[in-house]
Scaffold this active site. Structure first.
Site, mmCIF file in Angstrom:
data_model
loop_
_atom_site.group_PDB
_atom_site.id
_atom_site.type_symbol
_atom_site.label_atom_id
_atom_site.label_comp_id
_atom_site.label_asym_id
_atom_site.label_seq_id
_atom_site.Cartn_x
_atom_site.Cartn_y
_atom_site.Cartn_z
ATOM 1 N N ASP A 401 0.841 -1.201 0.000
ATOM 2 C CA ASP A 401 0.000 0.000 0.000
ATOM 3 C C ASP A 401 0.877 1.252 0.000
ATOM 4 O O ASP A 401 2.094 1.180 0.208
ATOM 5 C CB ASP A 401 -0.895 -0.036 1.254
ATOM 6 C CG ASP A 401 -1.978 1.041 1.249
ATOM 7 O OD1 ASP A 401 -2.293 1.585 0.165
ATOM 8 O OD2 ASP A 401 -2.513 1.334 2.338
ATOM 9 N N GLU A 404 2.904 5.154 -3.820
ATOM 10 C CA GLU A 404 2.967 6.106 -4.948
ATOM 11 C C GLU A 404 4.267 6.909 -4.959
ATOM 12 O O GLU A 404 4.641 7.334 -6.055
ATOM 13 C CB GLU A 404 1.760 7.042 -4.908
ATOM 14 C CG GLU A 404 0.439 6.344 -5.210
ATOM 15 C CD GLU A 404 0.005 5.345 -4.125
ATOM 16 O OE1 GLU A 404 0.280 5.621 -2.948
ATOM 17 O OE2 GLU A 404 -0.567 4.308 -4.466
ATOM 18 N N ASP A 478 -8.735 3.530 -3.416
ATOM 19 C CA ASP A 478 -9.840 3.909 -2.529
ATOM 20 C C ASP A 478 -11.056 4.420 -3.290
ATOM 21 O O ASP A 478 -11.323 5.621 -3.354
ATOM 22 C CB ASP A 478 -9.354 4.969 -1.538
ATOM 23 C CG ASP A 478 -8.206 4.453 -0.681
ATOM 24 O OD1 ASP A 478 -8.033 3.214 -0.621
ATOM 25 O OD2 ASP A 478 -7.494 5.276 -0.091
#
Ligand code: MIG
Length: 792
Positions: A401, A404, A478
C-alpha cells in the site's frame, strides 16, 4: 527595494520557443537498425521483431540505455532493411522523411498506421519533449493504463504521476498507476505505442485541437517509444507483453474469494470472521490484515496485544483453509532501536535530500524514512526482512500500500529527493512513477526467496508502472460505494488488462463509505467476473462481509461466490493464457470487436469478455431492465443463467434483477467448471464439468491445470489438453493430455446446453447412458489422458 526590480525585463515573458530535431545530416547502420544524426539531435530506429519498432530521439548524444519496464533492451536480430527512402521489415514499412526528420508507419498493404505530425514532429520546449502525431479521421484510442473516464480516450488528456487518490472522483486524473501504452484504431487498422518514460508524462488524445493531431510527451528524458504494428489488437498486446513481461501463474488460492477490511482489530476478530465463512458455508480462501496488525504501524513487526500469536493464528486459519494476506507500507518509522530503521540508516538505504540527509515524511507510524527501491541491494534487504516476521509464520500473501509513494493527507513529496547511486543517481521527478513497482518487485522477489524459491507469493500493489504484471496484482485503490464508481471500476480493470496487467481488482463494494444493500449485491455479483475477487472497505464503515446484509442477501452471496468457485477451472485456464500470451482475463470488447463502433460508446463501454467465452454486461444496482450490446453479427449468445438465446451484432433489453447479472456465453463455447468447494484446497467431487453450448460453429478450449502453488509448471509439471467441439461432425474431442502433472478430476461430465435432444451418444465408440439434470442432458465417464471422443 522595489527600485531594484524596476525597469528590468528579466522577469518579463520568456522568449524561449520550441525547437525541433531538424534535418537528417547523416545515416548509418547500428546493431538492430539505423542511427540518424540530425541538425539538433540524434535518432535511432531499431527493431525487436518485424512488428516491434523502437524510436528513440535525444537532443544530446544518447545516454546509457535503461528501462524499468523492459528487462532486455538488446535487439537480438536484424529485422530491418533499408530500401529506398524507407526502412522495412517483413510486416512494416517505416517511411523516413529527411527534411525535416519525420517517421511514419505503414503496413505491407500500404495502409497508413501512424506517423509524426508533419508540422510539429518531435518538439522540445527546454528539456520537455513531445511527439506530435497525425490523428486519423475518426481515430479512437484505448488503454493508457489505470485512467478514469470513458473507454475511448479520444478527446481526453492525462498526466502520469502516481497519486494517492482517496475517494477519487469519477474523472480524477492522475490516480495510482502509470502505464504509458495505448492502441490507436482507425479505418480498419490498428497499432500500439508504448512511451517508455517514467517521468510526469502527459498525453492528449486529440483534445483542444482541430481534430488533426494528438500528442504525448514528458518534462524531461528521451523521446523513446515502441511502435507495435501487429495487425490485430491481440497481436499488439502479445508484442507489448513480450517486451514488458507477463504474469507468472498466480497461486490458485488467490483466485478464490478474498475478504478484507480495514481493519480486523484482534486475533479473535480475524479468527471469528474466518470461522463465520465456514459455519455459514460461504466459500472463501483469503482473509486480510490491514495496518492494525503491526506494532505502532512499524513494518515487519506484530502488535503484541492485538495479535499476540501470529504463528498459531495463521496455523489455525490454514486449518480452516484460509491464507492471510498482510499489508506492508513503504514508510519505515524513525525510532532508535527499531531494526528496520537502524539497518536502513546504517546502510544508507533511504531516499535522501541533496547533501545526503534522508527525506522524512509522515505516514501511519509518524515520521518515516523511505527505502530507495530503485537500488538492487535495497530491494534485497527489504525482501529479506519478510522472513522472520512473515514467511516463517506461514504468510504467503503481501499487500503493498501507499507506494505512490504517499504521505498522509495526499501531500506532495519534494521532487528534489534523490534515489540511486553513481550513474543511476536521480530525483523523485524521474522515479516517482516506478517507486511502487520497485517496491512490489522487492516484495515479490524477496518473499519468493524467503519461502525457498518454489512457492508462489501472492502480491498486490496499489501503485504501478508498465511491466508491473511480472511482480504483482494491482487494485484500483480507494473507490467509492457508488454505482458509477462500480462501473468505472470495470473500465479501469479492462484498461489495465489491455495495458498488460491481467490480475486486477477493485474494492468490492466500495472503500470510502457504506454500500447500500442493492449496491452490495450487484457489486458482489459482478466481482465473480473480476480477476481479483476482493471485498474491502475502510475502518468505521459498516461491515461488508457477505452475511452482513441479512439472511436473504447471505443466501444470494452463497450462490454468487459459489459461482466463482465453480468457474475456477475456466478462470485458471484464462490465467494460463495471460501467462503465455499476455491476453488479459477481462477483455474490453475492442480487443475482439475492434472495428465495431458500438463497443466504443459510453453506453456499452463497460462490457467485457471474461476469458474466451463469457460476455459480462455490468449494470448498476438500480437498473432492472438493462440495455446491453451483444457483439458479433452471426454469433448467438446464450444467457448464462437461463440458456435463453439472443442474436449478436445488436443491442437488447434484458432483465437485470439483482439476483441475475446479465452474463452471456457464446454459442459453440466450452466452459470447464467444478462443483462448488469451500476453498481451493478442498478436493471437491473429482468431476470436471464441461459445459458446452450448442452452436453453428464450434470452438476449442485450451484447458490448463497444475499444482496451483509452486513453480514446477515452469519445468513442464502441468496438465494441458485441448478440448474441441465440432457441431458439424456432432463431436466433442478431449485431445491427448500433456500430463506432466496429474489432473484433479478423475471423471468428466459433458453437459449440453441449448440442445433439444441428445440421443445415441458414444464415448470412444461405446454407447453411453444419457442422463438429465434440471432439463440438461449430460454424459459422464472416466477421465483418461488418452484422447476421448464424444460422438452423437
Ligand atoms: O491511509 O491501510 O488504499 O486499502 O485499507 C490509508 C489503510 C491507508 C489505503 C489503502 C486502503 C487501506 C488503508 N490505506
Amino acid at each position: 527595494m522595489a527600485a531594484l526590480w524596476a525597469g528590468t525585463s528579466v522577469y518579463a515573458q520568456s522568449t524561449r520557443l520550441s525547437e525541433q530535431a531538424g534535418n537528417v545530416v547523416q545515416t548509418h547502420a547500428i546493431p538492430g537498425g539505423y542511427a540518424f544524426q540530425l541538425d539538433n539531435g540524434y535518432a535511432t530506429i531499431t527493431a525487436y521483431s518485424p512488428t516491434i519498432i523502437r524510436v528513440r530521439v535525444t537532443k544530446e548524444t544518447p545516454k546509457t540505455d535503461f528501462s524499468y519496464a523492459i528487462d532486455d533492451l538488446t535487439p537480438h536480430r536484424s529485422w530491418i532493411k533499408a530500401e529506398n527512402d524507407a526502412l522495412t521489415t517483413d510486416s512494416l514499412t517505416i517511411k523516413i522523411t529527411k527534411t525535416p526528420f519525420r517517421v511514419s508507419f505503414q503496413d505491407k498493404k500500404g495502409n497508413f498506421l501512424s506517423g509524426d505530425d508533419p508540422a510539429l514532429g518531435i518538439s522540445w520546449e527546454g528539456p520537455q519533449v513531445t511527439s506530435y502525431r497525425q490523428m486519423a479521421p475518426g481515430e479512437k484510442f484505448i488503454g493508457w493504463g489505470e485512467k478514469t473516464g470513458p473507454l475511448d480516450r479520444r478527446g481526453q488528456s492525462f498526466v502520469n504521476w502516481n497519486t494517492d487518490a482517496y475517494g477519487y472522483a469519477e474523472d480524477k486524473d492522475p490516480i495510482y498507476g502509470s502505464i504509458p501504452f495505448f492502441i490507436g484504431v482507425h479505418d480498419k487498422v490498428c497499432y500500439g505505442i508504448f512511451f517508455d518514460n517514467t517521468r510526469k508524462v502527459f498525453a492528449n488524445f486529440g483534445g483542444g485541437v482541430d481534430d488533426d493531431r494528438y500528442y504525448f510527451g514528458a518534462p524531461d528524458g528521451d523521446m523513446n517509444y515502441y511502435f507495435f504494428g501487429a495487425s490485430t489488437v491481440p497481436g499488439i498486446i502479445a508484442d507489448y507483453t513480450s517486451l514488458t513481461g507477463r504474469t507468472p501463474m498466480p497461486p490458485l488460492w488467490s483466485l478464490g474469494y478474498q475478504q478484507c477490511r480495514w481493519g480486523y482489530m484482534t486475533e479473535q476478530e480475524l479468527l471469528q470472521t474466518a470461522k463465520t465463512f465456514r459455519i455459514k458455508q460461504i466459500p472463501a480462501d483469503v482473509i486480510y490484515l490491514d495496518i492494525q496488525y503491526m506494532d505502532h504501524y512499524k513494518v515487519f513487526t506484530w502488535n503484541q496485544e492485538r495479535f499476540p500469536h501470529p504463528k498459531e493464528m495463521i496455523d489455525s486459519l490454514k486449518n480452516m483453509g484460509f491464507d492471510v494476506v498482510t499489508i506492508i507500507d513503504p514508510g519505515v518509522k524513525i525510532e532508535t532501536g527499531y531494526k528496520a530503521y537502524e539497518e536502513g540508516t546504517a546502510k544508507g538505504f533511504f531516499a535522501r535530500y541533496p547533501g545526503g540527509k534522508p527525506y522524512i515524511g509522515t505516514v501511519w507510524p509518524g515520521r518515516c524514512n523511505f527505502p530507495d527501491f530503485t537500488r538492487a541491494e535495497v530491494r534485497a534487504w527489504w525482501g529479506d526482512n519478510f522472513k522472520a516476521s512473515h514467511t516463517d509464520n506461514g504468510i504467503r500473501g503481501f499487500w503493498n500500500d501507499m507506494n505512490e509513494p504517499a504521505v498522509l493527507g495526499g501531500k506532495e513529496i519534494p521532487t528534489v529527493v534523490e534515489f540511486g547511486t553513481g550513474n543511476n543517481r536521480t530525483t523523485l521527478a524521474a522515479v516517482k512513477n516506478v517507486f511502487g513497482m520497485q517496491m512490489a518487485r522487492a516484495t515479490f522477489e524477496g518473499t519468493k526467496k524467503d519461502m525457498g524459491g518454489n512457492e508462489r507469493p501472492f502480491n498486490l500493489t496499489r501503485a504501478s508502472y508498465a511491466g508491473i504484471q511480472k511482480y504483482s496484482a494491482v487494485w484500483t485503490g480507494d473507490n467509492r460505494p457508488e454505482d458509477e464508481h462500480m462501473l468505472l471500476g470495470y473500465r479501469l480493470l479492462n484498461s489495465m488488462g489491455l495495458s498488460g496487467v491481467p490480475f486486477v481488482g477493485m474494492d468490492i463494494a466500495g472503500f470510502s463509505g457504506d454500500a447500500s444493500p442493492d449496491l452490495f449485491v450487484r457489486w458482489m455479483s459482478l466481482g465473480v467476473y473480476a480477476p481479483l475477487y476482493r471485498n474491502h472497505t475502510a475502518i468505521n464503515n459498516r461491515y461488508h462481509e457477505p452475511w452482513e446484509y441479512g439472511e436473504a442477501t447471505t443466501e444470494i452471496m452463497r450462490h454468487v461466490i459459489g459461482q466463482r468457485y465453480a468457474l475456477l477451472p475456466y478462470l485458471y485456464s484464462a490465467f494460463y493464457q495471460a501467462h503465455k500470451t499476455g491476453m488479459p482475463v477481462n477483455r474490453m470488447l475492442p480487443i475482439h470487436y475492434t472495428y465495431d463502433s458500438a463497443v466504443y460508446t459510453d453506453k456499452y463501454g463497460t462490457e467485457f469478455e471474461f476469458g474466451d467465452n463469457l460476455l459480462v454486461c455490468p449494470v448498476d444496482s438500480k437498473t432492472m431492465i438493462a440495455d446491453v450490446y451483444l457483439p458479433g453479427k452471426g454469433t448467438t449468445w446464450y444467457r448464462f443463467s437461463t440458456d435463453e438465446a439472443y442474436p449478436g451484432g445488436d443491442s437488447q433489453f434484458v432483465g437485470s434483477p439483482l439476483t441475475d447479472l446479465p452474463v452471456f456465453v457464446r454459442a459453440g463455447a466450452i466452459i470447464p467448471e467444478q462443483a462448488v468447494i469451500q476453498d481451493t484446497k478442498e478436493a471437491g467431487d473429482g468431476i470436471l464439468y464441461l459445459h458446452v453450448w450448442q452452436g453453428a460453429t464450434g470452438s476449442s478450449f485450451d484447458y490448463y491445470e497444475d499444482d496451483g502453488h509452486t513453480y514446477d509448471y515452469e519445468q513442464g509439471k502441468s496438465y494441458r489438453r485441448q478440448i474441441r467441439y465440432d457441431p458439424g461432425a456432432r463431436r466433442i474431442v478431449l485431445g491427448k493430455a500433456d500430463a506432466g502433472y496429474p489432473t484433479r478430476f478423475s471423471k468428466v461430465r459433458v453437459v449440453l446446453h441449448g440442445a433439444t435432444g441428445w440421443d445415441n451418444v458414444q464415448i470412444n465408440g461405446k454407447t453411453t447412458r444419457i442422463s438429465q439434470d434440471q432439463k440438461l442432458y449430460f454424459v459422464e465417464f472416466n477421465n483418461s489422458n488418452d484422447p476421448i471422443t464424444i460422438q452423437w
